[in-house]
Design an enzyme around this catalytic site. Structure first.
Site, PDB file in Angstrom:
ATOM      1  NE  ARG A 296      17.917 -23.877  46.166  1.00 52.73           N
ATOM      2  CZ  ARG A 296      17.338 -23.417  45.072  1.00 52.73           C
ATOM      3  NH1 ARG A 296      16.824 -22.196  45.057  1.00 52.73           N
ATOM      4  NH2 ARG A 296      17.264 -24.170  43.996  1.00 52.73           N
ATOM      5  CE1 TYR A 440      24.047 -30.847  50.467  1.00 53.77           C
ATOM      6  CE2 TYR A 440      23.487 -33.165  50.457  1.00 53.77           C
ATOM      7  CZ  TYR A 440      23.964 -32.060  51.115  1.00 53.77           C
ATOM      8  OH  TYR A 440      24.356 -32.178  52.427  1.00 53.77           O
ATOM      9  CD  GLU A 441      18.475 -29.794  48.913  1.00 52.07           C
ATOM     10  OE1 GLU A 441      17.552 -29.288  48.238  1.00 52.07           O
ATOM     11  OE2 GLU A 441      18.441 -30.958  49.328  1.00 52.07           O
ATOM     12  N   GLY A 442      20.586 -27.480  44.585  1.00 55.33           N
ATOM     13  CA  GLY A 442      20.853 -26.464  43.578  1.00 55.33           C
ATOM     14  C   GLY A 442      22.336 -26.163  43.528  1.00 55.33           C
TER      15      GLY A 442
END
Length: 597
Positions: A296, A440-442
């Site tokens: 993140r 992406y990555e949340g």
């Protein structure tokens, strides 16, 4: 063909003048990072990214990755050679422990390299970036045998790594995952299931790919409490460290994506693949979060990186493109028209991007330095304070920097007008590539809810109160200083808006949780704005000190002060609008019945 020049001098200013990196020489690895060593790393890293990686960006996007009938994947022309040069240069192990072949330098220095490589070629940078995240997870949760087996080769760059979370039916809600793990009776597990959106899942850059895979052991509890993490190599590893037979994992297809075409985003099929439990049974999310948090922060850096390279190309174009005349009269009377840099609206777009870039760079390096302190300090209180700050900043760095990074890529594209829409100029690729970082990555809405729902109340609000207290103290201590008033007063007002919004949440979100959900994104951006403003306050203070020292950097420092003043005058006032949106609550958002959408 777009170009890229790594911002080496700006990085050195932040590290040395703003953050005072030499003050941390008591931490492991920092004493070795002397100014001369840092300068050498930055210069060599910049040269590699500018001369080797950046020229592959546009053709790599146009060629993309190719999956063959046997399931193998080839990367674009030049990628293998560039990756080998990257590995041979020791870049993968810059911050990795020496016992596994790394250089044990601060993570902060590695973060600089992440920015450079993500600006030069985002798709390429994802291959080593994911590997570094997998290394971090194995360092914390891997068994001694797993560390001995995998880490030396990964740190060397001979093997790469991935993270396998998402499945066709579950993204954010990992409690729904179906991939199963069945004990083989020899300490290993048979992993079966399908994972999607797996970046760098299959490629031809490395000898082996080490997949970290979330799966559910048969009989495990439902939901997230029953998820375990497994290390599943593409090729099994023999006892002597050599590669054995192919494991039961293959690439079913490559996703057809909007951007990052040169990174192989794969559907991965696990058909009884042999894997080994990482960490404790049913504690897989806890282990994977090490990699996810690394990722993140790295994705936040990607947002900055695409904003930076887009800015550079837009500014270069604006100084050369002749169109129209300045409103105040011809600026270049010897030419048929003036360069568009004379037009206020063009400058407005460029300044919005530049003012963000410089503050965002300081913010990500401050976060990276906090990570180093949290992991390397011997003082428990210092470690806790740094860890608190890092936890609070992680969703802000990921969410705000990628939201604004994409907006800035679009702004820079606008400067080029019609040419910004044409592929050969490269600007439309920056826009497409920057867009994925918001997802992406949340996805960024999840980052906002993580901030509001988890990070704010954690430990009784300790991290938030420390952050706001630090900014408040900075304003109090520097408000009367000559030259600082244009920076401190707007920052103090922004902080006041953040404090008020926080109090509103405390009074209105407990009884009505939708109020928190409705205002979460605005709150994340409000905190991000204050954090960026705080970075500008610190940079302004450092720039004034450099000017007073008379070291020949006056012109650069004047440019910083002007850019910072623009941020405070034109960007910081957005805090008031964000705070008003938060206080509007959730009534209008939640009023329509679903069938009316």
């Amino acid at each position: 063909m777009p170009s890229y020049k790594a911002p080496v001098e700006d990085v050195k200013f932040i590290l040395q003048d703003v953050l005072g990196i030499d003050r941390f020489n008591n931490l492991a690895g920092f004493a070795e990072a002397s100014p001369d060593v840092i300068d050498a790393i930055l210069q060599e890293g910049a040269k590699f990214c500018e001369e080797v990686i950046a020229p592959l960006n546009l053709p790599g996007d146009q060629e993309g990755c190719t999956r063959h009938p046997d399931g193998s994947v080839t990367t674009p022309k030049g990628f293998r050679e560039a990756y080998r040069a990257y590995a041979a240069g020791g870049w993968m192990g810059l911050a990795a422990p020496a016992e596994y072949g790394g250089q044990d330098l601060p993570h902060t220095i590695n973060t600089v390299m992440q920015e450079f490589i993500s600006s030069a070629n985002l798709a390429f940078g994802m291959y080593p970036g994911l590997t570094q995240g997998a290394i971090a997870a194995l360092l914390v949760h891997g068994s001694p045998d797993q560390k001995r087996t995998f880490l030396p080769k990964m740190v060397e760059g001979a093997w790469t790594g991935t993270m396998n979370l998402t499945e066709p039916h579950c993204g954010t809600d990992l409690g729904l995952l179906k991939t199963k793990a069945v004990p083989n009776g020899d300490g290993s597990y048979a992993i079966t299931g399908t994972k999607i959106f797996i970046s760098a899942g299959e490629h031809d850059l490395s000898e082996n790919i080490v997949h970290l895979v979330l799966a559910r052991i048969e009989g495990a509890p439902a939901g997230t409490k029953g998820i375990s993490l497994f290390v599943v190599p593409k090729f099994l590893v023999n006892g002597d460290g050599s590669l054995g037979p192919r494991n039961g994992v293959s690439c079913g297809s490559i996703e057809h994506k909007m951007g990052i075409h040169a990174n192989a985003t794969c559907v991965m099929n696990y058909d009884g693949a042999k894997g080994w439990l990482v960490g404790q049974e049913n504690r897989g999310l806890n282990a994977m979060f090490v990699m996810m948090n690394e990722a993140r922060l790295a994705v936040g850096v990607q947002g900055l990186a695409q904003s930076e390279v887009a800015y550079q190309n837009a500014a270069s174009y604006a100084k050369e493109r002749l169109q129209g005349r300045a409103l105040t009269g011809a600026a270049a009377p010897d030419k048929p028209a003036d360069p568009i840099i004379v037009h206020p609206d063009v400058r407005r777009n460029l300044m919005l991007v530049r003012a963000f870039n410089e503050a965002a760079r300081a913010l990500v390096l401050w976060a990276a330095l906090s990570s180093d302190v949290a992991h390397r300090s011997e003082d428990p209180a210092e470690r806790q304070a740094a860890d608190d700050r890092l936890g609070l900043l992680t969703p802000v760095v990921k969410g705000v920097l990628t939201d604004l990074g994409f907006e800035n890529a679009v702004r820079a594209q606008q400067v080029l007008g019609g040419h910004g829409y044409i592929a050969e100029w490269g600007m439309e690729q920056f826009v497409r590539d920057a867009r994925i970082a918001m997802i992406y990555e949340g996805a960024n809405g999840i980052q906002a809810m993580d901030l509001v729902g988890r990070k704010l109340p954690k430990d009784g609000g300790r991290a938030l109160m420390a952050f706001m207290g630090e900014v408040e103290a900075f304003c109090r201590e520097n408000g009367a200083e000559d030259g600082m008033k244009p920076f401190v007063e707007p920052l103090a007002k922004g902080l006041e808006q953040l404090q008020g919004a926080t109090m509103w949440f405390m009074q209105n979100a407990m009884a009505k949780p939708d109020n928190a959900g409705a205002g979460a994104t605005e709150y994340m951006h409000l905190m991000g704005l204050v954090a960026l403003g705080y970075m500008w306050g610190k940079m302004a203070k450092a720039a004034l000190a450099r000017k007073a020292a008379g070291d020949g950097a006056a012109a650069r420092m004047d440019a910083k002060l002007v850019t910072g003043r623009f941020f405070m005058e034109r960007m910081m006032p957005e805090a008031g609008a964000l705070a008003r949106r938060i206080r509007a609550g959730s009534d209008a958002i939640m009023a329509l019945p679903a069938e009316m959408f």
